[in-house]
Scaffold this motif. Structure first.
Motif, PDB file in Angstrom:
ATOM      1  N   ASP A   9      19.756  84.588  18.901  1.00 60.99           N
ATOM      2  CA  ASP A   9      19.581  85.258  20.193  1.00 60.99           C
ATOM      3  C   ASP A   9      20.164  86.669  20.109  1.00 60.99           C
ATOM      4  O   ASP A   9      21.363  86.847  19.943  1.00 60.99           O
ATOM      5  N   PHE A  10      19.302  87.697  20.226  1.00 57.16           N
ATOM      6  CA  PHE A  10      19.719  89.085  20.092  1.00 57.16           C
ATOM      7  C   PHE A  10      20.458  89.580  21.332  1.00 57.16           C
ATOM      8  O   PHE A  10      20.956  90.700  21.341  1.00 57.16           O
ATOM      9  N   ASP A  11      20.529  88.773  22.379  1.00 54.80           N
ATOM     10  CA  ASP A  11      21.196  89.226  23.603  1.00 54.80           C
ATOM     11  C   ASP A  11      22.681  88.909  23.589  1.00 54.80           C
ATOM     12  O   ASP A  11      23.428  89.428  24.405  1.00 54.80           O
ATOM     13  N   LYS A  12      23.109  88.072  22.654  1.00 55.86           N
ATOM     14  CA  LYS A  12      24.487  87.612  22.684  1.00 55.86           C
ATOM     15  C   LYS A  12      25.342  88.421  21.719  1.00 55.86           C
ATOM     16  O   LYS A  12      24.955  88.670  20.593  1.00 55.86           O
ATOM     17  N   LYS A  64      15.548  86.636  22.770  1.00 61.79           N
ATOM     18  CA  LYS A  64      16.465  87.452  23.558  1.00 61.79           C
ATOM     19  C   LYS A  64      16.534  86.833  24.938  1.00 61.79           C
ATOM     20  O   LYS A  64      15.518  86.678  25.606  1.00 61.79           O
ATOM     21  N   LYS A  65      17.731  86.450  25.361  1.00 61.57           N
ATOM     22  CA  LYS A  65      17.920  85.714  26.612  1.00 61.57           C
ATOM     23  C   LYS A  65      17.040  84.477  26.640  1.00 61.57           C
ATOM     24  O   LYS A  65      16.394  84.168  27.625  1.00 61.57           O
ATOM     25  N   ILE A  84      10.999  86.810  21.011  1.00 63.21           N
ATOM     26  CA  ILE A  84      10.753  88.221  20.734  1.00 63.21           C
ATOM     27  C   ILE A  84       9.434  88.344  19.981  1.00 63.21           C
ATOM     28  O   ILE A  84       9.249  87.763  18.913  1.00 63.21           O
ATOM     29  N   LYS A 131      17.081  97.170  16.833  1.00 65.17           N
ATOM     30  CA  LYS A 131      17.995  96.229  17.464  1.00 65.17           C
ATOM     31  C   LYS A 131      18.647  95.391  16.374  1.00 65.17           C
ATOM     32  O   LYS A 131      17.985  94.982  15.419  1.00 65.17           O
ATOM     33  N   SER A 170      20.977  91.944  15.267  1.00 63.78           N
ATOM     34  CA  SER A 170      21.357  90.592  15.673  1.00 63.78           C
ATOM     35  C   SER A 170      22.865  90.433  15.565  1.00 63.78           C
ATOM     36  O   SER A 170      23.562  91.297  15.019  1.00 63.78           O
TER      37      SER A 170
END
Length: 809
Positions: A13-16, A43-44, A48, A107, A109
């Motif tokens: 998860d790239f949001d964390k 992501k969230k 993606i 972006k 990770s």
């Protein structure tokens, strides 16, 4: 999980901000047949889409850093695969990070760990009868340690249900736990093998031989039992120190484009290796006024029309019977095909949707997109050749409404998740640090008081059009908390508030104009007697600022006390902040100055521990007084060449407020600007009074062109230290840099002390038992030692060893 072929299936998860997946990845040294992962990128928790994206991987082994490319298996579902090369399978714990690159954006990770095991590791073998001390000491020690470890592990597992995502993200700690469990499993396996072999041999001995073997073998190849215990105690302390150091070595990387970021689970320390990356944005909205257009049948129902250079407002007295919209001119020559544009309305009320169309709706440049909380995302079509483009804004035609649209920013790219501040309207081209006299970074303890008691605006909550707004007046005062979280509860307590107490949250910030607040509340009975009053409020989904309105009609109490807490009220909390101003040392005049961080510029920490400003770009304004030549005549455009610019980087990508960066304008009949050894610009003949150098210079004098370009050689300057203190628990990071925020990368120590303490307890239990039995051990009384350490193992003399089960890995 791992499949039958040894390939790991994981989700990233790239949001964390922390490593979010507790999956343990183990490979064998130098065995590329099993060293594979398949990852789903989200992501969230949303997939993606990797279409048009390059997925690269950076592997940090114990010996080197390696960059490589991962394979995209299914772009639409975000599935990638990667096979680890031999040179990345270095024994020990290594790390990798994924990077998604699409266009100019990248972006990263979270950092993930993978462990490589020695290819010759095994369980060992029993060498002879004299290894019975391992049975006596190791089995006993291992059994008790396993028992206590399982108790602690069960507690940790129970805590995981409560801690949720935080514990799930503490991958480094979990990895340490797994390593400890690996060792316990290995010790258990060794012990089980030795039980079978040594127990059989031991039963064959006489009672006297058994006692002699017990005393001699308990030394475990040491000269005495005392030496054996000292060795084992030292090893135990060594393992304890390793666990303590885990807290120091657990560092996460936080990357943000926002002016405010909440960093959770921090420890007392510093944001380390802070890196700021410059940014340059262009608002393609024209400076000319907006207009209101409507069918003549609606004229009598539209009143109170007010136009300013950057806004328009009016009122409808009923639901309109025909079309009505607001038009906003944009710069035609900056619009690109097949490109996303984010539209941000600094002022908005009852706006429905917007689109870029040719004049009078004669041609479609984008589809209409809904305006949500003042933001819309548009995508241009593949081809358009119109000379007149307008942003059309439709209203919510729901009956009598007040309509407003203003301070519009239209920028290339998708900024819907992190738009520039609604209060940071800018025109033309702007970079980080423009329109402000200083760049300031700060950190605030998020678990304490968030109000500094100093920052305020001359405004108060008053009723405007039937709703509370923040109204500018020198008679009012509202204290400001910048960088609040959206959709979050805040509790506020005041003392000596004067004759007014209210709280409002908003996406806006201004010290000079009236603006809307999303949510607000006024206390029913404020007074000036020193009474403590409190309120709570939940912020809106895009709010960034909290206002505590405490004074009215010039009643400014000198001893006002304000506490603002996230969540529930903490009355005794205090404001804790670390604040640094970014300056660089200009070596030409030895003075400290504010940098402007344009595209390609960075501020970063060097190996000497100091911060440095890497200036890789410069800005030039073309005013028509330059040395210019007519280079080529196209059908629609004229190509002009500027005198040689020696400091420019060859083939530099240009960012301009009037022209697109158009490749090779010399051979292209398109309006644009380009640099390849020389600076050239194509301009439409129709824009010039005379189609020659004089005509172009006259146009430039009336329409100055700003260009940001890359330098041929970067310049490096020493900077002030921007390392910020972090707090135990939650730390808020803020940057104030004008309308444009830089990309910030922070390295932060995670606070995993709760989990680490559980691991420490596992080891200390064994350490304490060793100390308890020290006298018995030194006396050689193994039976007494056994009863002191593990009495439950000797309840039945015919069953004197009770192996405790351990949860399988």
């Amino acid at each position: 999980m791992i499949d039958s072929l040894g390939k790991y299936d994981i989700t990233i998860d790239f949001d964390k901000m922390f490593t979010h997946n507790a999956t343990n990845i183990y490979f064998s040294e130098n065995d590329i047949n099993t060293a594979k992962i398949r990852a789903k990128l989200v992501k969230k928790n949303e997939v993606i889409n990797l279409t048009g994206t390059t997925v690269s991987i950076r592997l940090e082994t114990i010996t080197e850093t390696i960059d490589d490319i991962a394979t995209i298996v299914d772009a639409t579902t975000g599935i990638i695969e990667y096979t680890f090369p031999t040179n990345t399978l270095i024994e020990g714990v290594n790390f990798f990070v994924l990077f998604l690159t699409k266009g100019d954006g990248t972006k990263a990770s979270p950092k993930l760990a993978y462990k490589v095991l020695d290819s010759i590791e095994g369980t060992g073998a029993v060498e002879g009868t004299n290894e019975y001390p391992i049975l006596i000491q190791l089995i006993s020690d291992t059994n008790k340690a396993i028992n206590k470890a399982n108790e602690a592990y069960n507690k940790a597992s129970s805590m995981q249900n409560d801690l949720g995502e935080v514990i799930d993200n503490a991958n480094s700690t979990i990895d340490a736990t797994n390593i400890a469990r690996d060792k316990a499993n290995e010790a258990t396996a060794n012990a089980e093998n030795k039980i079978v072999d040594v127990e059989n041999r031991f039963k064959e001995l006489t009672a006297s031989q058994q006692q002699d073997a017990e005393v001699i073998d308990a030394r475990d190849r040491e000269v005495s039992l005392k030496a054996r215990l000292e060795r084992d105690l030292a090893n135990t302390n060594k393992e304890l120190n390793k666990i303590k150091k885990l807290e120091e070595s657990t560092v996460s990387t936080v990357i943000t484009d926002k002016e405010f970021t909440v960093v959770e689970e921090t420890s007392n320390g510093y944001f380390e290796d802070v890196k700021l990356e410059g940014k340059t944005l262009v608002n393609i909205k024209k400076d000319s006024n907006m207009d209101l257009l409507y069918a003549s049948i609606n004229e009598e129902f539209i009143t109170n029309v007010v136009k300013t250079p950057n806004s328009i407002s009016y009122t409808t007295t009923k639901k309109l019977d025909d079309w009505c919209y607001i038009s906003c001119p944009i710069n035609l020559n900056l619009l690109k095909p097949n490109t996303k544009y984010t539209v941000i309305f600094g002022e908005h009320n009852n706006l429905s949707s917007c689109a870029i169309q040719e004049g009078s709706f004669s041609g479609k440049i984008t589809e209409f997109a809904s305006i949500t909380n003042g933001v819309a995302l548009l995508t241009t079509v593949s081809e358009f050749t119109t000379l007149s483009q307008v942003l059309y804004i439709l209203i919510k035609n729901e009956g009598p409404v007040d309509v407003k649209a203003g301070n519009i920013i239209i920028i290339e790219g998708d900024y819907t998740q992190n738009p520039p501040s609604y209060s940071s309207y800018f025109e033309g081209l702007k970079s980080v640090g423009d329109e402000t006299d200083k760049i300031v970074v700060s950190s605030v303890d998020g678990d304490e008081n968030l109000c500094d008691g100093v920052t305020y605006i001359n405004g108060g909550l008053t009723s405007v059009g039937g709703r509370l707004s923040m109204t500018f007046s020198d008679s009012f005062r509202s204290y400001v908390v910048k960088g609040i979280e959206p959709n979050c509860k805040y509790s506020i307590k005041v003392k000596n508030c004067g004759n007014r107490f209210g709280v409002g949250s908003s996406v806006y910030y201004s010290n000079s104009t009236t603006f809307d607040v999303t949510n607000s509340i006024i206390h029913s009975s404020p007074d000036a007697t020193g009474q403590e009053l409190d309120l709570s409020i939940t912020t809106g989904k895009h709010d960034r600022y909290l206002y505590v309105y405490v004074t009215n009609n010039n009643v400014f109490h000198s001893k006002i006390e304000i506490v603002v807490n996230k969540g529930e009220l903490k009355p005794n909390s205090v404001f804790k902040q670390d604040k640094k101003q970014l300056l660089y040392l200009d070596t030409q005049d030895s003075t400290w100055k504010k940098p402007t961080l344009r595209e390609w510029d960075t501020v970063e920490k060097h190996s000497d521990g100091k911060y440095y400003y890497h200036r890789r770009s410069e800005q030039l304004v073309l005013k028509g007084n330059e040395e210019i030549y007519l280079d080529k005549t196209h059908t629609d455009n004229l190509c002009f060449r500027f005198a040689e610019l020696k400091t420019w980087s060859n083939n530099s990508r240009l960012i301009s407020d009037k022209f697109k960066n158009e490749h090779n304008v010399y051979d292209t009949d398109k309006e644009g600007i380009y640099y390849t050894g020389v600076l050239r610009a194509n301009i439409l003949k129709s824009k010039l009074e005379t189609q020659d150098v004089a005509g172009f210079k006259k146009w430039l004098q009336a329409n100055n062109v700003t260009v940001v370009y890359q330098l041929a050689e970067e310049e490096i300057y020493e900077c002030t230290n921007i390392g910020l203190i972090t707090c135990d628990g939650e730390t808020n990071y803020l940057i104030e840099s004008g309308p444009i925020c830089p990309k910030t990368t922070l390295k932060v120590h995670n606070n995993i002390s709760n989990v680490v303490n559980l691991l420490q307890k596992k080891v200390s239990l064994l350490e304490n038992k060793f100390i308890e039995g020290l006298k018995s051990v030194l006396a050689g009384d193994m039976q007494s030692l056994a009863y002191i350490l593990y009495p439950e193992d000797f309840k039945n003399e015919n069953d004197y060893i009770m192996m405790l089960p351990i949860e399988p890995m």
